[in-house]
Design an enzyme around this catalytic site. Structure first.
Site, PDB file in Angstrom:
ATOM      1  N   CYS A  15       0.882  -1.026  -0.097  1.00  0.00           N
ATOM      2  CA  CYS A  15       0.152   0.259   0.003  1.00  0.00           C
ATOM      3  C   CYS A  15       0.925   1.321   0.309  1.00  0.00           C
ATOM      4  O   CYS A  15       2.175   1.075   0.009  1.00  0.00           O
ATOM      5  CB  CYS A  15      -1.183   0.034   0.694  1.00  0.00           C
ATOM      6  N   CYS A  82      42.762 -21.910 -16.630  1.00  0.00           N
ATOM      7  CA  CYS A  82      42.475 -23.059 -15.553  1.00  0.00           C
ATOM      8  C   CYS A  82      41.248 -22.482 -14.436  1.00  0.00           C
ATOM      9  O   CYS A  82      40.771 -21.569 -14.711  1.00  0.00           O
ATOM     10  CB  CYS A  82      44.319 -22.646 -15.389  1.00  0.00           C
ATOM     11  N   ASP A 494       6.962 -38.749   5.538  1.00  0.00           N
ATOM     12  CA  ASP A 494       6.191 -37.767   4.825  1.00  0.00           C
ATOM     13  C   ASP A 494       5.407 -39.901   4.790  1.00  0.00           C
ATOM     14  O   ASP A 494       5.989 -40.548   4.120  1.00  0.00           O
ATOM     15  CB  ASP A 494       5.486 -36.992   4.064  1.00  0.00           C
TER      16      ASP A 494
END
Length: 793
Positions: A15, A82, A494
């Site tokens: 805002c 390198c 899980d």
């Protein structure tokens, strides 16, 4: 110094108060005038560089809780020889204003750069790299890059052949020096040797002078500096000796034309072998590219037309016949078939595909002709995403590489110093006044000490390791994740969709037909796997679904819905208790279901208990073996689930898991991971759902099941394609093997330089032998890394 202007993208402003706050705080900084626009989300800043830096302005915005927009670009960097080269570019870019982070990888010849587009752009970054003496361009497609590498390899081969042809007669003269052989007199003529050595030194070897000049001009020093110094010293000393024969035909010059020419040839040979070996490290990308279909059969105006797969657009309808590869990701519109998805999932059994089923590009259509609608094409397909992940992982740096980078950055100047000191000691004390032995010892030091092997030690192993993992179905998102994985001592799994198949079926239902109708209608709006099982059960029983007026999923509890004026609750005990629904008489049945590993859900209609439905989700066939392998590796296995204790324990027992954390709400999963970490454990979290994402991010290593949600896959560090749990111990094994390989490479690279320099300084190593040893050291490091391709998982 005059004021400068920058434009910063500011994220997180919601805002006018946000933009005003940022503007107010910035304008309080000394030497700063700022205007912040909420609509464009940009801050236009005028500042005095003598009083404040861009970094300080950026930090101030971030301290206020907002973000400063950055972009990422990947560049192909050409001309690096390198580790000193890649370190130099990385160091300079990271000092450049507007660049947040730059990572340059010698092995992949690429740079990943995160920058602020309001301060610097891609062209400016490329120009900065070019000013350092290298070339850069936006990253090519993997296929184009492979073609470019093949062309460059061919060019290197041509140069090597010419250099070897010119150096071979000079090699014969070296054999005469060593063994006193009788060789044609022309070969010992200084001007004949001059004619052979000069094109090798200044045409074939011109690349070393260019590289050395550009590096020295920018305040750096790399391998080119060592080669140019060493070969030039041998060449010009030989030319000086040859000139002394003018007017003095009896003078026998001490020539080292063969040293300079053979050194350049050997270095080119080493670089060629190195480039060939490095090209093998990118085989994983090539093999993935080869999986793609080249053409697609598209329906245009009702006719089948063959077009290049690149020309397929979203919405096109394609015909795929038996035995053909599916060109792009899509959805089946007509026909039925089975599809071999083993390239993506590792699952050897073909998957049945009916109208409405998703299909993945590059998988093989087995036995039916189908019509599909393209949903993802080009860079958006699943295979393209996999290729991108592998490329990024191969181009990233592991933390262990930082040590080698720091050492390589200082190595070349130190070697030059040692070479000068060697020259002084030899000409002053060892053989006073003798230029020749002092020069030879100094040249040997310059050549033997090139830090190529040190620079290749880590990135080549990372490339091969991540490529080997990708071939197996394991996608590491970066070298740092590959390194950290070997530290894991605890794996948290899980339950639903990870240990179990995630495709549960209804086993028991207590209630009447009306209850089932309301239950199934409510669950139709849920994305939970258990909901799908209930809906399928209702369809099998011929239940007609009703329109849902209001639906709300309550994570960790169940669902709430309004249907046809009825208020429906479906969920666990907590949900019923929260709504004061009496379930006392049904507890015994619930316990029975849960003891048998079933998930039981209570149903309440209009504030009264109306039934119970039990759903069972069987564990994956390979879960017990995967968990057994993890335990054998000394890794603690924990199951984390929102299910109640009894159900969780039943599933854990089947899978062979001893430690269970049950009844965990989605938002609590990350907290449980933190608790394990607080005990000093290195935790890998394995999950597949949106609710697993916070825990995946919190864990030391997040492992997403590839059959899960995009949110989980995005949050994870490793993706296991196809949901095969046996890939979890394999991921840890490949990490251990890669880190062991890196340590071997670093040991030999450090050991080689540590042993080689004093031997060369002591005069026990001829320059040509030093050149051969230097070339072989780089090849040996890359060859050792390639052993990872054959590591047993």
């Amino acid at each position: 110094m005059e004021e400068q202007h920058i434009t910063l993208g500011v994220t997180g402003m919601t805002c006018a108060a946000c933009s005003n706050r940022v503007e107010k705080v910035l304008n309080k900084l000394e030497g700063v005038e700022a205007q912040v626009n909420l609509t464009t989300e940009k801050a236009t800043v005028k500042y005095n560089p003598e009083k404040i830096s861009v970094e300080e302005i950026t930090k101030k915005i971030e301290n206020l809780g907002y973000g400063v927009l950055t972009e990422k670009v990947e560049l192909d960097v050409l001309g690096m020889t390198c580790a000193a080269c890649s370190n130099r570019i990385e160091k300079v870019l990271n000092k450049q204003e507007g660049i947040e982070l730059a990572t340059v990888n010698l092995t992949t010849e690429s740079a990943a750069i995160e920058y602020n587009p309001g301060i610097v752009d891609t062209e400016a970054i490329i120009e900065k790299i070019r000013n350092l003496g290298y070339d850069a361009k936006p990253k090519e497609e993997a296929e184009e890059k492979q073609t470019h590498k093949e062309k460059r390899l061919k060019s290197m081969e041509t140069k090597l052949i010419i250099s070897a042809f010119l150096s071979l007669p000079l090699l014969v003269t070296m054999l005469d020096h060593l063994f006193g052989m009788n060789i044609p007199a022309i070969l010992m003529n200084p001007w004949f040797q001059f004619i052979l050595a000069t094109p090798v030194q200044f045409i074939i070897g011109w690349q070393f002078y260019v590289g050395a000049y550009k590096n020295l001009r920018n305040g750096g020093a790399n391998m080119d500096v060592l080669v140019a110094l060493g070969t030039s010293a041998a060449y010009f000393y030989s030319l000086y000796e040859a000139l002394k024969t003018f007017g003095n035909s009896a003078y026998e010059p001490h020539l080292y034309f063969e040293t300079s020419a053979i050194l350049i040839t050997l270095i080119l040979f080493g670089k060629y072998l190195e480039a060939r070996a490095k090209s093998q490290t990118t085989n994983a990308i090539s093999e993935l590219l080869n999986l793609q279909a080249k053409e697609a059969r598209v329906l245009r105006d009702g006719k089948e037309v063959m077009i290049p797969v690149e020309e397929v657009v979203v919405g096109d309808h394609l015909i795929v016949k038996p035995g053909e590869k599916i060109p792009v990701d899509g959805i089946v519109v007509k026909g039925r078939t089975s599809v071999d998805e083993s390239m993506l999932t590792g699952e050897s059994i073909p998957i049945e595909k009916n109208p409405g089923a998703n299909v993945i590009g590059a998988t093989m259509n087995k036995n039916g002709s189908i019509e599909i609608e393209a949903t993802k094409v080009g860079k958006d397909t699943a295979l393209a995403s996999i290729i991108k992940v592998v490329e990024e992982a191969q181009g990233s740096k592991a933390p262990i590489q930082r040590l080698a980078d720091v050492i390589s950055g200082y190595f070349v100047p130190i070697v030059i110093g040692i070479a000068i000191l060697t020259f002084i000691i030899w000409i002053s004390f060892v053989q006073p006044g003798q230029l020749e032995p002092a020069l030879i010892a100094a040249i040997a030091v310059l050549v033997i000490a090139c830090p190529c092997a040190l620079g290749l030690a880590t990135p080549t192993s990372i490339m091969v390791g991540t490529g080997r993992a990708a071939e197996t179905g394991i996608l590491f998102k970066g070298g740092e994740h590959l390194e950290r994985t070997h530290q894991i001592n605890t794996v948290v799994l899980d339950k639903t969709g990870t240990i179990t198949k995630g495709k549960p079926e209804v086993t028991d239902f207590i209630g009447n037909e009306k209850t089932l109708q309301l239950l199934a209608s409510a669950e139709k709006g849920s994305e939970h796997p258990l909901a799908g099982a209930i809906v399928a059960y209702a369809e099998e029983n011929g239940i007609e679904f009703l329109d849902v007026e209001d639906f709300k999923a309550i994570p960790g509890y169940g669902i709430e819905a309004s249907i046809d004026g009825n208020h429906i609750l479906v969920g666990n005990r907590k949900l019923m208790n929260n709504h004061q629904i009496n379930i006392d008489g049904y507890e015994e049945k619930l316990v029975e279901f849960e003891t048998n590993g079933k998930t039981a859900m209570l149903i309440a209609i209009n504030g009264e208990y109306s039934g119970t439905i039990a759903v069972a989700d069987t564990i994956k066939e390979t879960a017990p073996e995967a968990i057994k392998q993890l335990k054998e590796m000394g890794i603690e296995v924990v199951m984390l689930t929102g299910d109640n204790e009894r159900t969780a324990q039943a599933i854990a027992k089947q899978a062979g898991i001893d430690q269970v954390i049950a009844q965990v709400l989605p938002e609590e999963k990350a907290e449980k991971v933190k608790q394990l970490q607080a005990q000093g454990k290195k935790v890998a979290m394995v999950g597949d759902g949106v609710n697993d994402a916070p825990a995946l991010v919190t864990a030391d290593i997040g492992i997403a099941i590839g059959t899960g949600t995009e949110v989980a896959i995005e949050a994870a560090d490793i993706t296991i394609l196809g949901g095969e749990l046996l890939l979890i111990p394999k991921a840890i094994k490949i990490s251990h093997a890669t880190i062991r390989n890196i340590k071997q490479n670093l040991f030999w690279a450090f050991g080689y330089n540590t042993a080689g320099i004093p031997i060369a300084a002591a005069g026990f190593l001829a320059p040509w032998l030093a050149g051969a040893a230097m070339a072989l050291s780089s090849v040996s490091v890359v060859t050792n890394a390639l052993r990872l391709k054959r590591v047993k998982l």
